[in-house]
Each structure stands twice: as C-alpha cells, then as structure tokens.
Design a protein around this motif. Structure first.
Motif, PDB file in Angstrom:
ATOM      1  N   LYS A 108      -2.735  -1.518   1.365  1.00 56.08           N
ATOM      2  CA  LYS A 108      -2.865  -0.119   1.227  1.00 56.08           C
ATOM      3  C   LYS A 108      -1.720   0.726   1.292  1.00 56.08           C
ATOM      4  CE  LYS A 108      -6.223   3.473   3.123  1.00 56.08           C
ATOM      5  NZ  LYS A 108      -7.122   3.509   4.212  1.00 56.08           N
ATOM      6  N   LEU A 109      -1.410   1.447   0.433  1.00 57.69           N
ATOM      7  CA  LEU A 109      -0.136   2.193   0.293  1.00 57.69           C
ATOM      8  C   LEU A 109      -0.082   3.251   1.415  1.00 57.69           C
ATOM      9  CD1 LEU A 109       0.337   2.390  -3.505  1.00 57.69           C
ATOM     10  CD2 LEU A 109       1.633   0.932  -1.935  1.00 57.69           C
TER      11      LEU A 109
ATOM     12  N   PHE B   7       2.695  -2.383  -5.907  1.00 51.57           N
ATOM     13  CA  PHE B   7       1.380  -2.036  -6.555  1.00 51.57           C
ATOM     14  C   PHE B   7       0.997  -3.195  -7.122  1.00 51.57           C
ATOM     15  CE2 PHE B   7       3.602   2.185  -6.621  1.00 51.57           C
ATOM     16  CZ  PHE B   7       2.743   2.943  -6.644  1.00 51.57           C
TER      17      PHE B   7
ATOM     18  N   SER C 205      -6.386  -0.175  -5.645  1.00 50.56           N
ATOM     19  CA  SER C 205      -5.892   0.822  -4.827  1.00 50.56           C
ATOM     20  C   SER C 205      -7.039   0.879  -3.538  1.00 50.56           C
ATOM     21  CB  SER C 205      -5.654   2.211  -5.293  1.00 50.56           C
ATOM     22  OG  SER C 205      -6.880   2.953  -5.773  1.00 50.56           O
TER      23      SER C 205
ATOM     24  N   ASP D 236      -5.249   6.178  -0.991  1.00 54.26           N
ATOM     25  CA  ASP D 236      -4.456   5.987  -2.054  1.00 54.26           C
ATOM     26  C   ASP D 236      -4.804   7.045  -3.004  1.00 54.26           C
ATOM     27  OD1 ASP D 236      -2.779   4.074  -0.704  1.00 54.26           O
ATOM     28  OD2 ASP D 236      -3.769   2.389  -1.813  1.00 54.26           O
TER      29      ASP D 236
ATOM     30  N   THR E  65      -0.213   7.275  -7.237  1.00 53.13           N
ATOM     31  CA  THR E  65      -0.437   5.730  -7.231  1.00 53.13           C
ATOM     32  C   THR E  65      -1.486   5.405  -8.397  1.00 53.13           C
ATOM     33  OG1 THR E  65      -2.686   6.432  -6.035  1.00 53.13           O
ATOM     34  CG2 THR E  65      -0.920   5.935  -4.825  1.00 53.13           C
ATOM     35  N   THR E  66      -2.286   6.293  -8.940  1.00 55.59           N
ATOM     36  CA  THR E  66      -3.425   5.867 -10.211  1.00 55.59           C
ATOM     37  C   THR E  66      -2.358   5.775 -11.396  1.00 55.59           C
ATOM     38  OG1 THR E  66      -5.273   6.640  -9.021  1.00 55.59           O
ATOM     39  CG2 THR E  66      -5.489   6.152 -11.440  1.00 55.59           C
TER      40      THR E  66
ATOM     41  N   LEU F 290      -0.220   2.921 -11.725  1.00 57.32           N
ATOM     42  CA  LEU F 290      -1.106   1.498 -12.293  1.00 57.32           C
ATOM     43  C   LEU F 290      -1.348   1.711 -13.752  1.00 57.32           C
ATOM     44  CD1 LEU F 290      -3.543   1.457  -9.053  1.00 57.32           C
ATOM     45  CD2 LEU F 290      -1.641  -0.219  -9.803  1.00 57.32           C
TER      46      LEU F 290
ATOM     47  N   ILE G 229      -9.728   0.425 -12.427  1.00 56.50           N
ATOM     48  CA  ILE G 229      -9.151   0.659 -11.105  1.00 56.50           C
ATOM     49  C   ILE G 229     -10.174   0.392 -10.302  1.00 56.50           C
ATOM     50  CG2 ILE G 229      -8.332   1.907  -9.241  1.00 56.50           C
ATOM     51  CD1 ILE G 229      -6.300   1.808 -11.446  1.00 56.50           C
TER      52      ILE G 229
ATOM     53  N   HIS H 261     -11.493   0.277  -6.770  1.00 57.27           N
ATOM     54  CA  HIS H 261     -10.872   1.139  -5.473  1.00 57.27           C
ATOM     55  C   HIS H 261     -12.050   1.073  -4.434  1.00 57.27           C
ATOM     56  CE1 HIS H 261      -8.900   4.504  -3.556  1.00 57.27           C
ATOM     57  NE2 HIS H 261      -9.897   5.171  -3.232  1.00 57.27           N
TER      58      HIS H 261
END
Length: 297
Positions: free
Chosen positions: A123-124, A140, A154, A158, A164-165, A168, A176, A178
């Motif tokens: 997790k960022l 990523f 993600s 995030d 972030t998205t 990606l 995604i 999530h």
C-alpha cells in the motif's frame, strides 16, 4: 510485473468476483475465504479471479503481521491451487526486519491458479495520521493474465490520490483491483471516487470492502464509461462480473459512451506539465502552511 503493452489476442470477457465478506478481528478468516472460493468455483464456473477486501485474512491486527512468504500466504496459495482460481486475497500485514527494528507494510499478494505468488503490492498511502505504524510502499503493481488483459492493484486510501490510478492506467492496466477496509462515515465519498477513477482512466474499477470488523460494506464495481455495474449493501455478498476487454479497448480507441471523450489519449497529448509534483524547492508554499500531518487534538 510487465509494464509494456497489454497482452494481445485476449478473450472477449473474463469473470471476476468480488467478495464482501464478514471479517473478524479476533480470529483467522482464511477458512471462511476458502469456503467462498469453493462456492464460487461451483456456483459461478465462468469466474476466473476472486478479490477479497483489505486485511480480510487475519483482520486489522498489527500483532498478526507475518514475513512474506509466510504461513498465511502459503495457506491462501493452496486455496488458489485447489480451486484453480486467480486469488487476490485482500491484504496482509507484512513484517520486514530492518536495521532499526521490524517494519510493517500493508501488502496484497497476487496468486495465480497454480498457487504461485507472482507479485506483491505494498500500500502506497497508509491512512495517516491514524495508521501510524505502517510504512508506505514505493512501487506500483500491474500483472498480465494470459489470454485476458492487464490488471493493476491498489489498496484503500490509495484511491484518494488520483495519481495512483493514473499511473496504473499509464502502465497499461485495464482493471483496477482495489481491496479496502472502510468503516467510517466517508464511504459515500469513496463510491464517487471509484466511479470517477473508472471513467477518467477508462478502466474497470473493483472496490471491494468488508463487513463486520472489516468495514461497512457498500462495495462498488464500475466500468470504463463510469457506469455502476453493481453496488452492494451492508451485508455479505458475492459480486460476479464479466469484464469485457474488447469493449474497453474499443472505448479507449474511439471514446467512452459511444465515441465521446478520450481521456487517456488527451492526457498523453497534453500541452501542460504539472510542476506541483516536484519535491524540490518551495513552489507551492500553501501546502507547507497546512501544518504537520498529525491527529487533530
């Protein structure tokens, strides 16, 4: 993790099931996850991938952090192998021994149908300042499913950072995955973010929350045109959805909702740069005026 072009010759559709499961913070939830996987294998034989909510396996307990690979991840890998499904089991607290002592990350393993862990995503953006004792990741994660398409991962907070998205998507992600664990009153905001993330990046967005100790539910799945394919309520639920890669790629080429906007290509061909992202200097002193990132007193 391949950051080049998405795989060519992909199948038209690919089944993904999100599981909004009752998560306990006081016991392991892995056996319950296994029962869901076995049920999905029988009830929805066209589903190829299953996604659980954040921290679904062991609950939101830092004291259960494990090194990866570790025993819980191994149990999850055996379930993927048993059922022949791609498994994104939410996330686990990962313990890493560092020179200054142990460091904990919130980490999502990506497990293929043979039970191999092909990627791990940290997790960022931990939910700071409340999630104080979890370190943020720096990399990523995208991965390819042969014969289908490219997926990105993600976790929870995030999604509040559109970079972030967008990153990606720029890496070729078409879906995604999530997992989240939202148990607060801002879940309605996250529903809007999920829908906006899907349409501005022209991708499928699976935002899967838990229930019980794992969140307030209300998971959501959105398509590349921003349509809500399903929104759950507050109880346990299986959300089985067909991802249409052919439609997604056509819309990215021609425009969403019957040849309208082309956000990804417009971003690529932009005239402006965004110097707000430069860490050096003090071009935006307003941000510094907001004070330190601490809990309100």
């Amino acid at each position: 993790m391949n950051a080049g072009m998405p795989p060519a010759g992909a199948a038209t559709t690919f089944g993904v099931a999100g599981v909004q499961m009752n998560v306990s913070a006081f016991e392991s939830n892995v056996e319950r996850m296994g029962n869901y996987l076995r049920h999905i294998r029988t009830r929805f034989p066209w589903v190829r991938m299953v996604l659980f909510s954040e921290l679904a396996a062991l609950g939101p307990r830092h004291d259960r952090a494990e090194p990866l690979p570790g025993p819980t991840e191994a149990r999850l890998a055996s379930l993927a192998r048993e059922t022949g499904l791609w498994l994104i089991p939410g996330s686990l607290f990962e313990r890493v021994e560092g020179p200054a002592g142990p460091v904990v990350y919130n980490t999502t393993p990506v497990i293929d149908p043979q039970g191999e862990v092909i990627a791990r995503f940290r997790k960022l953006f931990p939910f700071r300042p409340y999630e104080r004792d979890v370190a943020g990741g720096t990399e990523f994660c995208v991965f390819d499913v042969p014969g289908a398409g490219r997926f990105g991962v993600s976790i929870c907070y995030d999604m509040w950072f559109p970079e972030t998205t967008r990153t990606l998507a720029a890496m070729g992600a078409e879906v995604i995955l999530h997992p989240t664990m939202t148990d607060t009153i801002d879940r309605d905001v996250e529903l809007a973010i999920a829908r906006a993330s899907a349409v501005t990046n022209q991708l499928y967005f699976f935002d899967v929350n838990g229930v019980g100790d794992g969140g307030v539910g209300r998971s959501i799945v959105c398509d590349p045109s921003g349509y809500v394919l399903h929104q759950a309520e507050g109880g346990a639920e299986i959300m089985a959805i067909d991802v249409d890669f052919a439609r997604l790629r056509r819309e990215r080429e021609r425009g969403l909702r019957s040849n309208l906007g082309q956000p990804l290509k417009s971003f690529r061909d932009r005239d402006c740069d965004f110097d707000v992202y430069r860490r050096e200097g003090n071009a935006y002193p307003y941000l510094q005026s907001l004070g330190p990132l601490v809990k309100p007193d």
